[in-house]
Design a protein around this motif. Structure first.
Motif, PDB file in Angstrom:
ATOM      1  N   ILE A  97      49.389  33.016  44.709  1.00  0.00           N
ATOM      2  CA  ILE A  97      50.842  33.151  44.699  1.00  0.00           C
ATOM      3  C   ILE A  97      51.189  34.634  44.829  1.00  0.00           C
ATOM      4  CG2 ILE A  97      51.338  31.018  43.439  1.00  0.00           C
ATOM      5  CD1 ILE A  97      51.504  32.686  40.864  1.00  0.00           C
ATOM      6  N   PRO A  98      52.293  34.977  45.504  1.00  0.00           N
ATOM      7  CA  PRO A  98      52.584  36.400  45.785  1.00  0.00           C
ATOM      8  C   PRO A  98      52.649  37.279  44.542  1.00  0.00           C
ATOM      9  CG  PRO A  98      54.002  34.975  47.089  1.00  0.00           C
ATOM     10  CD  PRO A  98      53.269  34.083  46.134  1.00  0.00           C
ATOM     11  N   THR A  99      53.147  36.740  43.434  1.00  0.00           N
ATOM     12  CA  THR A  99      53.303  37.559  42.236  1.00  0.00           C
ATOM     13  C   THR A  99      51.988  37.818  41.513  1.00  0.00           C
ATOM     14  OG1 THR A  99      53.851  35.533  41.014  1.00  0.00           O
ATOM     15  CG2 THR A  99      55.694  36.869  41.824  1.00  0.00           C
ATOM     16  N   ALA A 100      50.890  37.192  41.958  1.00  0.00           N
ATOM     17  CA  ALA A 100      49.588  37.380  41.310  1.00  0.00           C
ATOM     18  C   ALA A 100      48.598  38.132  42.184  1.00  0.00           C
ATOM     19  CB  ALA A 100      49.001  36.019  40.915  1.00  0.00           C
ATOM     20  N   LEU A 101      49.058  38.710  43.284  1.00  0.00           N
ATOM     21  CA  LEU A 101      48.145  39.377  44.209  1.00  0.00           C
ATOM     22  C   LEU A 101      47.443  40.571  43.564  1.00  0.00           C
ATOM     23  CD1 LEU A 101      50.246  39.140  47.480  1.00  0.00           C
ATOM     24  CD2 LEU A 101      48.016  38.073  47.072  1.00  0.00           C
ATOM     25  N   THR A 102      48.115  41.269  42.650  1.00  0.00           N
ATOM     26  CA  THR A 102      47.445  42.390  41.980  1.00  0.00           C
ATOM     27  C   THR A 102      46.298  41.895  41.110  1.00  0.00           C
ATOM     28  OG1 THR A 102      49.167  42.271  40.268  1.00  0.00           O
ATOM     29  CG2 THR A 102      49.431  43.942  41.994  1.00  0.00           C
ATOM     30  N   TRP A 103      46.461  40.720  40.511  1.00  0.00           N
ATOM     31  CA  TRP A 103      45.376  40.145  39.715  1.00  0.00           C
ATOM     32  C   TRP A 103      44.240  39.648  40.606  1.00  0.00           C
ATOM     33  CZ3 TRP A 103      44.111  39.626  34.580  1.00  0.00           C
ATOM     34  CH2 TRP A 103      45.013  40.188  33.675  1.00  0.00           C
ATOM     35  N   ALA A 104      44.561  39.199  41.801  1.00  0.00           N
ATOM     36  CA  ALA A 104      43.508  38.814  42.754  1.00  0.00           C
ATOM     37  C   ALA A 104      42.660  40.033  43.096  1.00  0.00           C
ATOM     38  CB  ALA A 104      44.131  38.221  44.011  1.00  0.00           C
ATOM     39  N   ALA A 105      43.314  41.199  43.250  1.00  0.00           N
ATOM     40  CA  ALA A 105      42.575  42.435  43.537  1.00  0.00           C
ATOM     41  C   ALA A 105      41.682  42.827  42.365  1.00  0.00           C
ATOM     42  CB  ALA A 105      43.556  43.555  43.865  1.00  0.00           C
ATOM     43  N   LYS A 106      42.195  42.675  41.139  1.00  0.00           N
ATOM     44  CA  LYS A 106      41.384  42.995  39.960  1.00  0.00           C
ATOM     45  C   LYS A 106      40.151  42.087  39.887  1.00  0.00           C
ATOM     46  CE  LYS A 106      45.334  44.433  37.123  1.00  0.00           C
ATOM     47  NZ  LYS A 106      46.149  44.104  35.926  1.00  0.00           N
ATOM     48  N   LEU A 107      40.367  40.791  40.144  1.00  0.00           N
ATOM     49  CA  LEU A 107      39.264  39.834  40.068  1.00  0.00           C
ATOM     50  C   LEU A 107      38.223  40.110  41.149  1.00  0.00           C
ATOM     51  CD1 LEU A 107      37.981  37.266  38.889  1.00  0.00           C
ATOM     52  CD2 LEU A 107      39.483  35.919  40.378  1.00  0.00           C
ATOM     53  N   SER A 108      38.665  40.329  42.379  1.00  0.00           N
ATOM     54  CA  SER A 108      37.713  40.556  43.471  1.00  0.00           C
ATOM     55  C   SER A 108      36.960  41.873  43.275  1.00  0.00           C
ATOM     56  CB  SER A 108      38.430  40.538  44.822  1.00  0.00           C
ATOM     57  OG  SER A 108      39.385  41.570  44.903  1.00  0.00           O
ATOM     58  N   ALA A 109      37.648  42.891  42.741  1.00  0.00           N
ATOM     59  CA  ALA A 109      36.981  44.182  42.519  1.00  0.00           C
ATOM     60  C   ALA A 109      35.899  44.068  41.454  1.00  0.00           C
ATOM     61  CB  ALA A 109      38.018  45.231  42.116  1.00  0.00           C
ATOM     62  N   ARG A 110      36.206  43.399  40.354  1.00  0.00           N
ATOM     63  CA  ARG A 110      35.211  43.218  39.290  1.00  0.00           C
ATOM     64  C   ARG A 110      34.037  42.377  39.785  1.00  0.00           C
ATOM     65  NH1 ARG A 110      36.432  44.187  33.956  1.00  0.00           N
ATOM     66  NH2 ARG A 110      34.997  42.502  33.389  1.00  0.00           N
ATOM     67  N   PHE A 111      34.342  41.339  40.544  1.00  0.00           N
ATOM     68  CA  PHE A 111      33.282  40.462  41.049  1.00  0.00           C
ATOM     69  C   PHE A 111      32.397  41.214  42.043  1.00  0.00           C
ATOM     70  CE2 PHE A 111      31.451  37.193  43.733  1.00  0.00           C
ATOM     71  CZ  PHE A 111      31.095  36.202  42.823  1.00  0.00           C
ATOM     72  N   SER A 112      33.009  41.977  42.930  1.00  0.00           N
ATOM     73  CA  SER A 112      32.245  42.697  43.961  1.00  0.00           C
ATOM     74  C   SER A 112      31.332  43.758  43.362  1.00  0.00           C
ATOM     75  CB  SER A 112      33.201  43.348  44.960  1.00  0.00           C
ATOM     76  OG  SER A 112      33.952  42.363  45.652  1.00  0.00           O
ATOM     77  N   ALA A 113      31.724  44.311  42.203  1.00  0.00           N
ATOM     78  CA  ALA A 113      30.889  45.323  41.561  1.00  0.00           C
ATOM     79  C   ALA A 113      29.545  44.740  41.135  1.00  0.00           C
ATOM     80  CB  ALA A 113      31.609  45.901  40.350  1.00  0.00           C
ATOM     81  N   THR A 114      29.547  43.446  40.802  1.00  0.00           N
ATOM     82  CA  THR A 114      28.322  42.762  40.373  1.00  0.00           C
ATOM     83  C   THR A 114      27.626  42.060  41.533  1.00  0.00           C
ATOM     84  OG1 THR A 114      29.393  42.381  38.243  1.00  0.00           O
ATOM     85  CG2 THR A 114      27.373  41.142  38.670  1.00  0.00           C
ATOM     86  N   HIS A 115      28.415  41.587  42.485  1.00  0.00           N
ATOM     87  CA  HIS A 115      27.872  40.799  43.608  1.00  0.00           C
ATOM     88  C   HIS A 115      28.356  41.416  44.932  1.00  0.00           C
ATOM     89  CE1 HIS A 115      26.777  37.891  40.552  1.00  0.00           C
ATOM     90  NE2 HIS A 115      28.037  37.830  40.162  1.00  0.00           N
ATOM     91  N   PRO A 116      27.781  42.526  45.339  1.00  0.00           N
ATOM     92  CA  PRO A 116      28.282  43.261  46.513  1.00  0.00           C
ATOM     93  C   PRO A 116      28.096  42.532  47.837  1.00  0.00           C
ATOM     94  CG  PRO A 116      26.211  44.216  45.715  1.00  0.00           C
ATOM     95  CD  PRO A 116      26.642  43.210  44.691  1.00  0.00           C
ATOM     96  N   ASN A 117      27.273  41.501  47.877  1.00  0.00           N
ATOM     97  CA  ASN A 117      27.038  40.780  49.130  1.00  0.00           C
ATOM     98  C   ASN A 117      28.017  39.637  49.360  1.00  0.00           C
ATOM     99  OD1 ASN A 117      24.802  42.384  49.855  1.00  0.00           O
ATOM    100  ND2 ASN A 117      23.438  41.150  48.583  1.00  0.00           N
ATOM    101  N   VAL A 118      28.979  39.479  48.449  1.00  0.00           N
ATOM    102  CA  VAL A 118      29.998  38.443  48.606  1.00  0.00           C
ATOM    103  C   VAL A 118      31.295  39.102  49.058  1.00  0.00           C
ATOM    104  CG1 VAL A 118      31.350  36.646  47.459  1.00  0.00           C
ATOM    105  CG2 VAL A 118      28.944  36.997  46.834  1.00  0.00           C
ATOM    106  N   GLY A 119      31.828  38.662  50.185  1.00  0.00           N
ATOM    107  CA  GLY A 119      33.105  39.164  50.681  1.00  0.00           C
ATOM    108  C   GLY A 119      34.249  38.257  50.263  1.00  0.00           C
TER     109      GLY A 119
END
Length: 295
Positions: A97-119
């Motif tokens: 949802i548009p109002t949660a896009l900043t939280w999507a960025a937080k989630l993807s950033a934290r996840f990518s730090a642990t799993h860098p091969n997942v886009g």
């Protein structure tokens, strides 16, 4: 069989043979032949059609449930085999949802730090679209409201509770207040999300409960457009705190908490209801649980 089921799912999603063929990167005759072969294998007619797509037969409606399940299981098998050989890799598709896009960025950033091969592919969509895209296997998960409107049978992980802020110009009367009541917005020049957004329906309800007719002189599906109008002058908008802080940063704007909200709505990760999930999706759910506990 799997390829033919994918064709069947594409036709039911698009409601048009030509668009379905284009979405799969094949010709329409190839698609039509595949659907016909699937019907012959199953011994039933799946789709009403003459010169154009005419909808699903009763047998087609039943087959659709099985097709989604089989295709989803096949994708999960591939993911698990890939994870076994190479670790977590691939691409996660998330509708938000548009109002949660900043939280999507937080989630993807934290996840990518642990799993860098997942886009990640992150799409902005309405809450209704998100549920449909999960059903159609177009996305792996979504971020949406959890407790305001029916979700159906899905897995959920709470991330945060919405707290609404009025965004106004620094030179307006509202800017000096410590809080704003919903009733104070009667007659004000508002710019809000469009009515197909669940956030707008929540705001409309809060305004109506305060005796304010929920009208907006500007509507948009983009939170950026809303804040841009406030910057331009003469408008007010209402957004959840996190995205409001992000969009107002560095601008001559003030954020004032809204008071008197009758309820607080939870927003979180939404995934298909199935056990087990794919290894990548299970890792994403686990990261969301960790983030939710820290909020």
């Amino acid at each position: 069989m799997i390829d033919k089921l994918e064709m069947f799912l594409a036709v039911t999603k698009e409601g048009h043979f030509g668009r379905a063929a284009a979405s799969l990167g094949i010709t329409q005759p190839t698609l039509s032949a595949g659907i016909k072969q699937l019907e012959e294998q199953l011994g039933v007619l799946l789709i009403f059609r003459g010169s154009r797509y005419g909808g699903l037969t009763p047998e087609g409606q039943s087959a659709l449930v099985w097709a989604r399940r089989i295709v989803s299981d096949t994708r999960q098998l591939r993911e698990e085999m890939r994870a076994t050989r190479h670790g977590l890799a691939g691409r996660l598709r998330i509708a938000v949802i548009p109002t949660a896009l900043t939280w999507a960025a937080k989630l993807s950033a934290r996840f990518s730090a642990t799993h860098p091969n997942v886009g990640f592919t992150i799409l902005s969509r309405t809450s209704i679209d998100i549920l449909q895209m999960i059903d159609d296997l177009d996305v792996d998960a979504g971020i949406s409201y959890l407790d305001n409107e029916p979700l159906g049978k899905v897995s959920t992980v709470p991330l945060y509770n919405e707290r609404y802020m009025l965004i106004c110009g620094a030179d307006t009367g509202f800017a000096k207040r410590s809080s704003v009541a919903w009733s104070d917005l009667d007659g004000q020049r508002l710019c809000l999300l469009t009515s197909d957004m669940q956030n707008r329906r929540i705001i409309n309800r809060n305004l109506a409960n305060a005796g304010v007719r929920p009208l907006a002189t500007v509507e948009s599906s983009s939170t950026v457009v809303l804040v841009a109008h406030v910057v331009a002058g003469g408008w007010l908008t209402i957004l959840p705190e996190d995205v409001a802080q992000f969009l107002a940063q560095g601008k001559a704007l003030r954020l004032v908490p809204m008071e008197g909200e009758e309820s607080v709505h939870a927003v979180g990760l939404v995934a298909p209801w199935r056990e087990p999930h794919t290894p990548v999706l299970e890792a994403l759910l686990a990261e969301a649980r960790r983030m939710g506990k820290r909020r």
